[in-house]
Design a protein around this motif. Structure first.
Motif, PDB file in Angstrom:
ATOM      1  N   PHE A  18      36.936  44.337  56.203  1.00  0.00           N
ATOM      2  CA  PHE A  18      36.782  42.890  56.430  1.00  0.00           C
ATOM      3  C   PHE A  18      37.535  42.098  55.358  1.00  0.00           C
ATOM      4  O   PHE A  18      38.357  41.252  55.669  1.00  0.00           O
ATOM      5  N   ILE A  19      37.196  42.376  54.078  1.00  0.00           N
ATOM      6  CA  ILE A  19      37.772  41.548  53.006  1.00  0.00           C
ATOM      7  C   ILE A  19      38.099  42.427  51.794  1.00  0.00           C
ATOM      8  O   ILE A  19      37.271  43.233  51.360  1.00  0.00           O
ATOM      9  N   PHE A  20      39.313  42.247  51.288  1.00  0.00           N
ATOM     10  CA  PHE A  20      39.747  42.971  50.090  1.00  0.00           C
ATOM     11  C   PHE A  20      40.056  41.958  48.990  1.00  0.00           C
ATOM     12  O   PHE A  20      40.456  40.825  49.279  1.00  0.00           O
ATOM     13  N   GLN A  21      39.952  42.420  47.748  1.00  0.00           N
ATOM     14  CA  GLN A  21      40.350  41.538  46.658  1.00  0.00           C
ATOM     15  C   GLN A  21      41.868  41.380  46.672  1.00  0.00           C
ATOM     16  O   GLN A  21      42.583  42.362  46.886  1.00  0.00           O
ATOM     17  N   SER A  22      42.346  40.175  46.457  1.00  0.00           N
ATOM     18  CA  SER A  22      43.791  39.967  46.474  1.00  0.00           C
ATOM     19  C   SER A  22      44.464  40.728  45.324  1.00  0.00           C
ATOM     20  O   SER A  22      43.944  40.761  44.220  1.00  0.00           O
ATOM     21  N   SER A  23      45.598  41.332  45.602  1.00  0.00           N
ATOM     22  CA  SER A  23      46.401  42.068  44.605  1.00  0.00           C
ATOM     23  C   SER A  23      45.574  43.135  43.883  1.00  0.00           C
ATOM     24  O   SER A  23      45.738  43.329  42.673  1.00  0.00           O
ATOM     25  N   GLU A  24      44.725  43.801  44.618  1.00  0.00           N
ATOM     26  CA  GLU A  24      43.790  44.743  43.988  1.00  0.00           C
ATOM     27  C   GLU A  24      44.497  45.827  43.182  1.00  0.00           C
ATOM     28  O   GLU A  24      44.038  46.188  42.095  1.00  0.00           O
ATOM     29  N   ILE A  25      45.639  46.332  43.683  1.00  0.00           N
ATOM     30  CA  ILE A  25      46.292  47.426  42.958  1.00  0.00           C
ATOM     31  C   ILE A  25      46.817  46.978  41.598  1.00  0.00           C
ATOM     32  O   ILE A  25      47.133  47.783  40.745  1.00  0.00           O
ATOM     33  N   TYR A  26      46.908  45.674  41.385  1.00  0.00           N
ATOM     34  CA  TYR A  26      47.304  45.158  40.064  1.00  0.00           C
ATOM     35  C   TYR A  26      46.105  44.655  39.268  1.00  0.00           C
ATOM     36  O   TYR A  26      46.249  43.852  38.354  1.00  0.00           O
ATOM     37  N   GLY A  27      44.925  45.052  39.695  1.00  0.00           N
ATOM     38  CA  GLY A  27      43.734  44.631  38.965  1.00  0.00           C
ATOM     39  C   GLY A  27      43.040  43.438  39.602  1.00  0.00           C
ATOM     40  O   GLY A  27      41.999  43.006  39.127  1.00  0.00           O
ATOM     41  N   GLY A  28      43.626  42.886  40.657  1.00  0.00           N
ATOM     42  CA  GLY A  28      42.982  41.780  41.380  1.00  0.00           C
ATOM     43  C   GLY A  28      43.147  40.449  40.677  1.00  0.00           C
ATOM     44  O   GLY A  28      43.438  40.396  39.481  1.00  0.00           O
ATOM     45  N   GLY A  30      40.671  37.962  41.311  1.00  0.00           N
ATOM     46  CA  GLY A  30      39.315  37.455  41.104  1.00  0.00           C
ATOM     47  C   GLY A  30      39.094  36.085  41.709  1.00  0.00           C
ATOM     48  O   GLY A  30      37.970  35.619  41.792  1.00  0.00           O
ATOM     49  N   SER A  31      40.150  35.427  42.138  1.00  0.00           N
ATOM     50  CA  SER A  31      39.952  34.080  42.664  1.00  0.00           C
ATOM     51  C   SER A  31      40.537  33.900  44.054  1.00  0.00           C
ATOM     52  O   SER A  31      40.482  32.822  44.605  1.00  0.00           O
ATOM     53  N   CYS A  32      41.114  34.989  44.612  1.00  0.00           N
ATOM     54  CA  CYS A  32      41.656  34.926  45.965  1.00  0.00           C
ATOM     55  C   CYS A  32      41.276  36.213  46.699  1.00  0.00           C
ATOM     56  O   CYS A  32      41.039  37.236  46.059  1.00  0.00           O
ATOM     57  N   TRP A  33      41.207  36.143  47.993  1.00  0.00           N
ATOM     58  CA  TRP A  33      40.759  37.273  48.803  1.00  0.00           C
ATOM     59  C   TRP A  33      41.689  37.477  49.981  1.00  0.00           C
ATOM     60  O   TRP A  33      42.256  36.518  50.501  1.00  0.00           O
ATOM     61  N   ASP A  34      41.826  38.757  50.382  1.00  0.00           N
ATOM     62  CA  ASP A  34      42.650  39.081  51.552  1.00  0.00           C
ATOM     63  C   ASP A  34      41.733  39.537  52.681  1.00  0.00           C
ATOM     64  O   ASP A  34      40.805  40.317  52.438  1.00  0.00           O
ATOM     65  N   TYR A  35      42.012  39.058  53.864  1.00  0.00           N
ATOM     66  CA  TYR A  35      41.208  39.472  55.015  1.00  0.00           C
ATOM     67  C   TYR A  35      41.850  40.700  55.655  1.00  0.00           C
ATOM     68  O   TYR A  35      43.030  40.668  56.011  1.00  0.00           O
ATOM     69  N   GLY A  36      41.090  41.789  55.742  1.00  0.00           N
ATOM     70  CA  GLY A  36      41.584  43.031  56.327  1.00  0.00           C
ATOM     71  C   GLY A  36      41.586  42.945  57.848  1.00  0.00           C
ATOM     72  O   GLY A  36      41.317  41.883  58.418  1.00  0.00           O
ATOM     73  N   PRO A  37      41.871  44.085  58.510  1.00  0.00           N
ATOM     74  CA  PRO A  37      42.005  44.052  59.979  1.00  0.00           C
ATOM     75  C   PRO A  37      40.797  43.416  60.681  1.00  0.00           C
ATOM     76  O   PRO A  37      40.972  42.586  61.576  1.00  0.00           O
ATOM     77  N   LEU A  38      39.581  43.760  60.289  1.00  0.00           N
ATOM     78  CA  LEU A  38      38.427  43.190  60.989  1.00  0.00           C
ATOM     79  C   LEU A  38      38.122  41.776  60.513  1.00  0.00           C
ATOM     80  O   LEU A  38      37.683  40.924  61.288  1.00  0.00           O
ATOM     81  N   GLY A  39      38.355  41.529  59.237  1.00  0.00           N
ATOM     82  CA  GLY A  39      38.143  40.185  58.699  1.00  0.00           C
ATOM     83  C   GLY A  39      39.087  39.179  59.335  1.00  0.00           C
ATOM     84  O   GLY A  39      38.711  38.038  59.640  1.00  0.00           O
ATOM     85  N   ALA A  40      40.327  39.625  59.558  1.00  0.00           N
ATOM     86  CA  ALA A  40      41.316  38.727  60.168  1.00  0.00           C
ATOM     87  C   ALA A  40      40.868  38.358  61.590  1.00  0.00           C
ATOM     88  O   ALA A  40      40.989  37.203  62.011  1.00  0.00           O
TER      89      ALA A  40
END
Ligand code: ATP
Length: 495
Positions: A18-28, A30-40
């Motif tokens: 549903f929702i992933f932390q934005s730029s997670e592979i770089y440590g995120g 913390g103030s933005c979020w990405d919507y995954g396939p189901l979240g979108a």
């Protein structure tokens, strides 16, 4: 009802796409979020029903899609350059920054002198149980003095064009509303509208929040669904000034909309802004609060912005933004009622309200009881045995056929019980299972019955339905017909 805490929801959201932390592979961030396939899908569905219910189905509404970057003067005229600020304080020790008006709503760290300096985390607004002290220092490190508050502008500054100079400064819009005000005359003239009418818009907004947090509740990039509903303040509705009566109508329409799509009425309440809280442009503002895990907080606001914005833009642009009242033969500046909702906060409320933990035959079942229109996946087609080519082929055919009308997935990556649980956990209202009885058994010379099992998420009831009936059955189920009514026409299947 089981109200999940935020951690449970954050973890489910990540695990199930549903929702992933934005730029997670770089440590995120913390103030933005990405919507995954189901979240979108979920987000699209929320925006689609909002647009359909409030813009397309109403004769008094039209839509707009204004740009995010606008002329810098828009933000001067609207008051955002001068007033769109929050009071900020810094910790002199750990350098953390806080909104000074939110300090009392935060749990705080305390080194208690009455217990040899032991460290405690004390709930928001409460004193220390041991020494009775209340918070004066930094709530984060418990040691640093806080600076005096200073005003911090929440708008993101950027430059229009290739030169980074003051003349090219503009802002990412902090609300979608201003795009509607500056297009007031364009919309009025092109659509030949008569008051009262409204303009709806859905789009991104950006605020450099001092303390983003609580998952998607407060982020620096988010989406809004806003309406500017223009009324003639000289008209009367139900014996009251039109703006006041229409304001109440919109408060009720917004509340009812959330209930219609699954938010429990008692998880919402209205909050009337008092004079101290009221924005400078507002005659009256009412927030709809939702019972979020961190406490009652704003889900959306409905403000009476009066004629402030149109007058300001008229003053700064030199263009007349009036409406000709045919009846009274006079030019007036309409008042505006603004229902303003955050897509992300709405999504969070729908997720929280849909979440249930239930016990089924001694096992825990997590289920998202989404309204069928919001559910990211409407139908999952599942083969009972993936080693039987006829079963798999039939299931693939069915998925393709149903996908023409509804979001449908095929899944054969586990045993059927587990596949059902997975679909429950993402809120899929219906599963269709193809089994040996559907396709028959050639070795045993048995013909198939051409029926599949439909399982309903909430009751977990199952019925056997001829494949030929599927389109009509789902058209009824996705419409207004209750499961029990549809199910009554078909034999039950063993669950
Ligand atoms: P708050 O008091 O929570 O900061 P606000 O009163 O500033 O919110 P409005 O300016 O009224 O919010 O914005 C309208 C709606 O936009 C809010 O009710 C909320 O749903 C959404 N919204 C505002 N700021 C954010 C944010 N930083 N993150 C997510 N949604 C937001």
């Amino acid at each position: 009802m089981t109200a999940p805490n935020m951690d449970v929801l954050v973890s489910l959201s990540k695990r199930r796409g549903f929702i992933f932390q934005s730029s997670e592979i770089y440590g995120g961030t913390g103030s933005c979020w990405d919507y995954g396939p189901l979240g979108a899908e979920l987000k699209q569905n929320i925006k689609r029903v909002w647009w359909r219910d409030f813009v397309q189905q109403r004769a008094d509404m039209v839509g707009l899609d204004a740009s995010i970057l606008m002329h810098a003067t828009v933000w001067k005229a609207s008051g955002h350059v001068d007033n769109f600020t929050d009071p900020m304080v810094d910790c002199r020790e750990c350098k953390h920054r806080f909104r000074s008006d939110q300090l009392d709503e935060m749990a705080w760290l305390h080194f208690c002198p009455a217990t040899k300096g032991n460290k405690f985390t004390i709930p928001a607004g409460e004193p220390c149980k041991h020494c009775g002290a209340t918070r004066t220092l930094c709530p984060h490190c418990g040691k640093g003095e806080l600076t005096a508050p200073r005003q911090f502008n929440l708008m993101f500054k950027t430059f229009m064009g290739p030169v980074e100079e003051d003349a090219a400064v503009t802002y990412l819009r902090p609300e979608t509303a201003q795009g509607i005000f500056v297009n007031f005359d364009n919309v009025l003239q092109s659509m030949r509208l008569k008051l009262p009418f409204g303009v709806g818009q859905i789009g991104k907004a950006f605020r450099n929040e001092i303390t983003p947090g609580n998952f998607i509740f407060r982020s620096r990039e988010f989406e809004q669904m806003e309406i500017e509903y223009f009324v003639n303040p000289n008209d009367r509705v139900d014996g009251r000034p039109a703006d006041e009566a229409v304001h109440d109508q919109w408060i009720e329409a917004c509340r009812a909309w959330f209930v219609r799509y699954g938010v429990a009425a008692d998880n919402m309440k209205l909050h009337e802004h008092d004079t101290a809280e009221l924005a400078h442009y507002s005659k009256r503002t009412v927030d709809i609060l939702y019972r979020f895990p961190m406490g009652w907080s704003e889900l959306m606001g409905i403000a009476n912005r009066t004629d402030f914005d149109l007058k300001q833009h008229s003053k700064f642009s030199g263009k007349s933004l009036t409406y000709f009242d045919e009846e009274r033969k006079e030019h007036i500046v309409p008042f505006v009622i603004e229902p303003s909702a955050g897509v992300d906060r709405a999504l969070l409320a729908f997720l929280l309200d849909a979440y249930r933990e239930e016990e089924v035959r001694g096992e825990k079942r997590v289920v998202l009881r989404f309204h069928r229109e919001l559910a990211p996946i409407k139908i999952a087609v599942l083969p009972l045995l993936k080693k039987r080519p006829e079963i798999v082929a039939t299931a693939h055919d069915l998925r393709a056929r149903l996908a023409r009308q509804w979001t449908t997935v095929y899944d054969d990556t586990a045993a059927i019980g587990r596949l059902y649980r997975r679909q429950d956990e993402v809120g899929t209202p219906y599963c269709v299972t193809v089994d040996v009885k559907t396709v028959g058994d050639r070795e045993k010379n048995e013909a198939g019955d051409g029926r599949v099992t439909i399982r309903e998420r909430d009751s977990m009831e199952q019925i056997r339905v001829p494949i030929a009936d599927l389109d009509t059955v789902f058209a009824r189920l996705m419409g207004e017909t209750a499961w029990s009514e549809v199910a009554a026409a078909y034999p039950r299947a063993e669950s």
